[in-house]
Design an enzyme around this catalytic site. Structure first.
Site, mmCIF file in Angstrom:
data_model
loop_
_atom_site.group_PDB
_atom_site.id
_atom_site.type_symbol
_atom_site.label_atom_id
_atom_site.label_comp_id
_atom_site.label_asym_id
_atom_site.label_seq_id
_atom_site.Cartn_x
_atom_site.Cartn_y
_atom_site.Cartn_z
ATOM 1 N N LYS A 1 0.838 -1.198 0.000
ATOM 2 C CA LYS A 1 0.000 0.000 0.000
ATOM 3 C C LYS A 1 0.873 1.248 0.000
ATOM 4 O O LYS A 1 0.629 2.194 -0.748
ATOM 5 C CB LYS A 1 -0.915 0.012 1.230
ATOM 6 C CG LYS A 1 -2.104 -0.918 1.082
ATOM 7 C CD LYS A 1 -2.839 -1.124 2.399
ATOM 8 C CE LYS A 1 -3.923 -2.193 2.216
ATOM 9 N NZ LYS A 1 -4.512 -2.645 3.471
ATOM 10 N N GLN B 1 -4.823 -1.365 9.631
ATOM 11 C CA GLN B 1 -4.759 -2.708 9.049
ATOM 12 C C GLN B 1 -5.392 -3.734 10.000
ATOM 13 O O GLN B 1 -5.019 -3.820 11.166
ATOM 14 C CB GLN B 1 -3.289 -3.059 8.765
ATOM 15 C CG GLN B 1 -3.082 -4.380 8.066
ATOM 16 C CD GLN B 1 -3.619 -4.404 6.631
ATOM 17 O OE1 GLN B 1 -3.452 -3.446 5.880
ATOM 18 N NE2 GLN B 1 -4.260 -5.490 6.269
ATOM 19 N N ASP C 1 -11.305 3.156 4.119
ATOM 20 C CA ASP C 1 -11.706 1.750 4.011
ATOM 21 C C ASP C 1 -13.231 1.617 3.961
ATOM 22 O O ASP C 1 -13.747 0.554 3.619
ATOM 23 C CB ASP C 1 -11.216 0.977 5.254
ATOM 24 C CG ASP C 1 -10.076 0.029 4.922
ATOM 25 O OD1 ASP C 1 -9.889 -0.274 3.730
ATOM 26 O OD2 ASP C 1 -9.384 -0.401 5.859
#
Ligand code: NDP
Length: 298
Positions: A54, A98, A121
């Site tokens: 990422k 994460q 997200d």
């Protein structure tokens, strides 16, 4: 006849290029780079690989990447404090924590602490609500990537029968919401669905997000249907090999003989997830600076 392959890798590359162009435009207008912060707690090897990837892709698109690492022994309070600091940092447009988090941390509490306007997200309950009522917000990356692939392949989805297998908060449910917004007739199947093959057989669009290797069989598929395989499953290694093969939730070799189009695994949905994350981060940056981004730009 063999199905057309939906090349998620190529689509994701195209999306990253568009993000790159608009990230440069953002930098000109805002006199700073769009910024994405990724927080990793602990040393889970798969998570470390994702976070590295990422970060690299963020920088390659001309955005600023901020990485924060906390040890697995960090307290929930430390993580919440870090998230709050990032919420208040004007150089950070998107925050991604994460998952999974270590067992002593409450994931829902952590997600709820992220500013919904930085929640790239799309997991915050406010963004789930915005999606449910059709308001602008952030949509989870994997289902949004699936929708992009579907629209690219089929154009207008209106009136099509869609079956989503799986009802998780990060894939199945938001996928179903997106397809409802596109005026599909949507069925969500799960582990308690009776006659799953019969349900799937009705579908013009099948999205499989289950986590069971090659579960969806060829005789479940209506000829010509478009099949999106979200599953990522590693099979046990064959004798003499170190690593097992990656397969999806769909029995690709046989289903491709009947479907109209299908995503392969790997190279289908997988590459879309990070590309959509970068897209969401850039959209967040434009919104946070009050700059206009055309609704169809990305
Ligand atoms: P979850 O485990 O959270 O959800 C799985 C869903 O599948 C559940 O709703 C479950 O039903 C349903 N299910 C399980 N077994 C069956 C069955 N036998 N018949 C019908 N439905 C069943 O998984 P995720 O949604 O997080 O992920 C799904 C897959 O997608 C995984 O392989 C994951 O690795 C992959 N994935 C890939 C991503 C990518 O970037 N390409 C990103 C995210 C996920 P119930 O609710 O009743 O238990």
């Amino acid at each position: 006849m063999s199905a057309q392959l939906i090349d998620g890798k190529a689509f994701a590359e195209g999306l990253r290029q568009k993000v790159g162009v608009l990230a440069a435009e953002f930098e000109k207008q805002a006199a700073r780079k769009a910024g994405l912060a990724v927080v990793l707690v602990g040393e889970d090897p798969a998570s470390q690989v994702y976070v590295r990837s990422k970060g690299k892709q963020t920088v390659a698109c001309g955005m600023a990447s901020f990485e924060y690492k906390l040890p697995a022994t960090a307290s929930e309070e430390e993580l919440l404090k870090l998230v709050e600091k990032l919420n208040g940092d004007r150089f950070i447009d998107g925050i991604l924590v994460q998952l999974p988090l270590p067992g002593h941390m409450d994931e829902q509490k952590v997600i709820a602490t992220i500013n919904p306007d930085k929640d790239v997200d799309g997991f915050h309950i406010i963004n789930a609500g915005r999606l449910a009522v059709g308001q602008e917000g952030f949509v989870p990356c994997t289902p949004l990537g699936c929708l992009m692939l579907l629209k690219d392949r089929l154009g207008d989805l209106s009136g099509l029968e869609a079956v989503v297998i799986g009802r998780s908060n990060i894939v199945g449910k938001p996928m179903a919401q997106l397809l409802i917004q596109e005026s599909c007739t949507v069925t969500v199947a799960h582990s308690r669905t009776t006659d799953l093959p019969g349900v799937v057989r009705r579908a013009d669009i099948v999205v499989a997000a289950v986590g069971r290797p090659e579960m969806v069989k060829v005789d479940w598929i209506k000829p010509g249907a478009t099949v999106i395989d979200v599953g990522i499953n590693r099979l046990p290694p064959e004798p003499g090999q170190e690593k097992g093969r990656l397969v999806g939730d769909v029995d690709f070799a046989s289903v491709r003989e009947v479907a109209g189009a299908i995503t392969p695994v790997p190279g289908g949905v997988g590459p879309m997830t990070i590309a959509v994350l970068l897209r969401n981060a850039l959209v967040a940056a434009y919104r946070n600076e009050g700059l206009t981004l055309a609704s169809d730009a990305l």
